[in-house]
Enzyme design. Structure first.
Site, PDB file in Angstrom:
ATOM      1  N   SER A 147       0.834  -1.192   0.000  1.00  0.00           N
ATOM      2  CA  SER A 147       0.000   0.000   0.000  1.00  0.00           C
ATOM      3  C   SER A 147       0.878   1.255   0.000  1.00  0.00           C
ATOM      4  O   SER A 147       1.712   1.422  -0.879  1.00  0.00           O
ATOM      5  CB  SER A 147      -0.959  -0.050   1.197  1.00  0.00           C
ATOM      6  N   GLU A 245      -9.744  -4.003  -6.089  1.00  0.00           N
ATOM      7  CA  GLU A 245      -9.159  -2.813  -5.465  1.00  0.00           C
ATOM      8  C   GLU A 245      -9.352  -1.577  -6.327  1.00  0.00           C
ATOM      9  O   GLU A 245      -9.097  -1.618  -7.539  1.00  0.00           O
ATOM     10  CB  GLU A 245      -7.657  -3.003  -5.254  1.00  0.00           C
ATOM     11  N   HIS A 275      -7.564  -5.411  -0.956  1.00  0.00           N
ATOM     12  CA  HIS A 275      -6.367  -4.626  -0.674  1.00  0.00           C
ATOM     13  C   HIS A 275      -5.447  -5.350   0.314  1.00  0.00           C
ATOM     14  O   HIS A 275      -5.859  -5.732   1.409  1.00  0.00           O
ATOM     15  CB  HIS A 275      -6.790  -3.268  -0.108  1.00  0.00           C
TER      16      HIS A 275
END
Length: 312
Positions: A147, A245, A275
């Site tokens: 991320s 996502e 995610h």
């Protein structure tokens, strides 16, 4: 990526995450958010966790049993530059250590809103400089992250390149956040499928990180905007992302730009996954498979510089 998707298992994972997000309000203190996040992901496994300071930055060596110590993966955790820690990502880093056969150095970089851009990048560079001072060659290091941490790993490579410093051997990212402007088409096409990350939330996290002076199209904050010459010079990359996502485009577009520039980037899109699904190692076989593939990729790139050695 041939495992059939166990939809109930994925939905159970989503419910766990939403139970945490659902408790947060505008007035929820950031300290509470961080504690909640650590509790959600803060499992441990078999291995060692050794805190230390490197370049003035809190870090920890995470070491699976029997791995090599002469090479290392430097890991940047996710959490939108606001939450996440060495504790929340301890199990994931340990699994990556086991998969790659080397130690993982987790970096506890400074977080927003107390420390805005470029504090996290400055910490990443300080840690790598300290490792080099300890005797690690650049090619004996690889970068990884998820991320926001995945984006930070890529930004770190670009910053090293701009400073004309040697680059690590490779990088592996999971659901990397490469575009803080959130311009990708997946913010529309995956908005119904993604249970958590919608464009307004992502843009709010970006503002929180960038503050009043940072720009969302700065390549050192959003690697997607690097020029082709920079992208061409990057080391081999493996970029994983789930098909559910909104940040799917962040990975796909970045990989396309690297390859178009003449670099080497492989984008893996995992069907039915959300995610940073790799954090749910016990619930999802895809998480174990994906992390295993990432570890083997990094091991193969590190071994290119130690061809006589073998890794698990």
């Amino acid at each position: 990526m041939t495992q059939p998707v166990d939809t109930p298992a994925v939905e159970a994972v989503i419910a766990r995450v939403k139970a945490v997000y659902g408790r947060w309000r505008r007035d929820t203190p950031v300290a509470q958010m961080r504690a909640d996040w650590d509790q959600l992901f803060g499992a441990a496994g078999e291995g060692t966790f050794a805190p230390l300071q490197l370049g003035g930055v809190p870090c920890a060596w995470i070491t699976a049993p029997g791995v090599a110590h002469d090479q290392a993966i430097v890991y940047f955790h996710g959490g939108g530059f606001q939450v996440g820690s060495l504790q929340s990502h301890r199990e994931l880093m340990l699994a990556l250590s086991a998969a790659a056969g080397v130690r993982v150095l987790g970096v506890d970089y400074r977080l927003a809103p107390e420390h805005r851009y470029p504090a996290a990048l400055d910490d990443a560079l300080a840690v790598l400089q300290a490792l080099r001072a300890q005797g690690f060659a650049a090619q004996d290091l690889a970068l990884a992250g998820d991320s926001a941490g995945g984006g930070l790993a890529l930004s770190t490579l670009l910053a090293l390149q701009a400073q004309q410093r040697p680059l690590p051997a490779a990088a592996f990212t999971m659901s990397a956040w490469t575009d803080l402007a959130a311009t990708g088409e997946s913010y529309v096409s995956r908005s119904a499928a993604d249970p958590i990350h919608q464009r307004p939330m992502v843009q709010a996290m970006a503002r929180n990180y960038l503050g009043s002076t940072g720009q969302a199209d700065d390549p050192l904050a959003s690697p997607l905007y690097a020029d082709p010459a920079q992208l061409r010079a990057l080391p081999p990359l493996l970029l994983q992302v789930g098909d559910r996502e909104t940040v799917l485009s962040d990975t796909e577009r970045f990989a396309q730009r690297v390859n178009a520039a003449g670099g080497q980037a492989t984008a893996q899109v995992w069907p039915g996954m959300v995610h940073v699904f790799q954090q749910f190692l016990h619930a999802l076989p895809q998480a174990r498979d994906a992390l295993g593939q990432g570890g083997r990729f990094l091991a193969s790139q590190l071994q290119r510089h130690h061809p006589g050695e073998s890794r698990p």
